[in-house]
Design an enzyme around this catalytic site. Structure first.
Site, PDB file in Angstrom:
ATOM      1  N   SER A  10       7.582  41.469  51.085  1.00 25.42           N
ATOM      2  CA  SER A  10       8.420  40.338  51.896  1.00 25.42           C
ATOM      3  C   SER A  10       8.556  40.520  53.373  1.00 25.42           C
ATOM      4  CB  SER A  10       9.671  39.698  51.093  1.00 25.42           C
ATOM      5  OG  SER A  10       9.227  39.498  49.758  1.00 25.42           O
TER       6      SER A  10
HETATM    7  N1  SAH Z   1      10.403  43.157  45.875  1.00 24.64           N
HETATM    8  C1  SAH Z   1       8.942  43.614  46.374  1.00 24.64           C
HETATM    9  C2  SAH Z   1       8.061  42.521  46.446  1.00 24.64           C
HETATM   10  C3  SAH Z   1       7.723  41.962  45.442  1.00 24.64           C
HETATM   11  S1  SAH Z   1       6.095  41.117  45.272  1.00 24.64           S
HETATM   12  C4  SAH Z   1       8.975  44.587  47.667  1.00 24.64           C
HETATM   13  O1  SAH Z   1       9.999  44.811  48.170  1.00 24.64           O
HETATM   14  O2  SAH Z   1       8.086  45.154  47.833  1.00 24.64           O
HETATM   15  C5  SAH Z   1       6.248  40.389  43.583  1.00 24.64           C
HETATM   16  C6  SAH Z   1       6.029  41.553  42.763  1.00 24.64           C
HETATM   17  O3  SAH Z   1       6.415  40.757  41.417  1.00 24.64           O
HETATM   18  C7  SAH Z   1       4.857  41.997  42.362  1.00 24.64           C
HETATM   19  O4  SAH Z   1       4.443  43.403  42.541  1.00 24.64           O
HETATM   20  C8  SAH Z   1       4.270  41.544  40.994  1.00 24.64           C
HETATM   21  O5  SAH Z   1       3.335  42.379  40.558  1.00 24.64           O
HETATM   22  C9  SAH Z   1       5.558  41.274  40.319  1.00 24.64           C
HETATM   23  N2  SAH Z   1       5.593  40.578  39.275  1.00 24.64           N
HETATM   24  C10 SAH Z   1       4.773  39.506  39.041  1.00 24.64           C
HETATM   25  N3  SAH Z   1       5.291  38.785  37.870  1.00 24.64           N
HETATM   26  C11 SAH Z   1       6.042  39.674  37.260  1.00 24.64           C
HETATM   27  C12 SAH Z   1       6.793  39.605  36.076  1.00 24.64           C
HETATM   28  N4  SAH Z   1       6.655  38.541  34.971  1.00 24.64           N
HETATM   29  N5  SAH Z   1       7.415  40.823  35.824  1.00 24.64           N
HETATM   30  C13 SAH Z   1       7.763  41.669  36.599  1.00 24.64           C
HETATM   31  N6  SAH Z   1       7.444  41.718  37.888  1.00 24.64           N
HETATM   32  C14 SAH Z   1       6.424  40.783  38.015  1.00 24.64           C
END
Ligand code: SAH
Length: 237
Positions: free
Chosen positions: A87
């Site tokens: 993000s």
């Molecule tokens: N917090 C992260 C950014 C996350 S991007 C950072 O600091 O880099 C969103 C993430 O959520 C992705 O890695 C994606 O694979 C994950 N994601 C999507 N659906 C999900 C689910 N149902 N359970 C766990 N993770 C999930």
């Protein structure tokens, strides 16, 4: 950057030294971090001193792919592979401030991604549990966090819709992928007096929602404004 020659051929003894050399260079980014805090966070109203301190400290450039390191402190999200993004710094700070995390809190994160948000939380909380659905991201984030010494973060490969029942309840919950509604399991796993932040909505049209659970277990929710996150995936473990 661009000097990754020969890693695969180095001996076991040389590899840790090489990693140290890369991380020793992190100070060259402290000026960029300071500018990021002033020009992206403070001017937009982030005031919490602890949040600003941590945003000045966590080496964001070590959580992005090496080829994008030069953009790590820009005012934007960045791709981290597997359709995921780290993000924008302001969004990380906004969500972290809204959570009001203290050293007494056990925090659940859904969507580990790069591990950056988990690292920010780890410096403020007693313990962070982070669930990631994409196994390769879970592995690489866990490695990065371990290498940088964040020993109060546990990464679980799995589906965040289930939360993490074994470690519940949590004082704070942060969701960093967007579900259409707040998953009931997460509301159930939020402690009385707890807070949850999540982007709620459809693809590219979401609002950041803050949920506060009272001592009586009743929840109140309010919007913190529009955001754009990758959708939360439903799926098998
Ligand atoms: N917090 C992260 C950014 C996350 S991007 C950072 O600091 O880099 C969103 C993430 O959520 C992705 O890695 C994606 O694979 C994950 N994601 C999507 N659906 C999900 C689910 N149902 N359970 C766990 N993770 C999930």
């Amino acid at each position: 950057m661009g000097r990754r020659v020969g890693f695969g051929r180095w001996s076991g003894a040389a590899l840790p030294l090489a990693l140290w050399a890369i991380e020793g260079a992190q100070d060259q980014y402290s000026g960029q971090r300071e500018l990021m805090v002033r020009e992206q966070l403070e001017v937009r109203g982030i005031r919490d001193a602890a949040v600003l301190r941590v945003m000045r400290e966590v080496p964001r450039h070590l959580f992005v792919p090496a080829a994008l390191r030069g953009l790590a402190y820009e005012d934007q999200p960045l791709p981290i592979g597997h359709g995921a993004t780290i993000s924008q710094p302001y969004v990380v700070a906004l969500m972290t401030e809204a959570l009001a995390v203290t050293k007494k809190h056990r925090v659940l994160e859904i969507g580990t991604g790069s591990g950056y948000q988990a690292a920010v939380l780890a410096q403020l909380a007693s313990r962070v549990y982070s669930v990631e659905i994409e196994p390769e991201l879970a592995t690489s984030a866990a490695e990065t966090l371990h290498r940088l010494g964040y020993d109060n973060v546990t990464v679980l490969p799995g589906d965040g819709y289930q939360g993490w029942p074994r470690e519940a309840p949590f004082d704070r919950i942060i969701v960093t992928a967007a579900p259409p509604e707040i998953p009931q399991a997460l509301l159930d796993q939020l402690a009385a007096g707890g807070r949850l932040v999540a982007p709620i909505g459809s693809w590219r049209s979401q609002e950041l929602v803050l949920v506060e659970k009272g001592k009586d277990g009743k929840t109140r929710r309010r919007s913190l404004g529009p955001v754009a996150f990758v959708p939360m995936r439903t799926g098998a473990r």
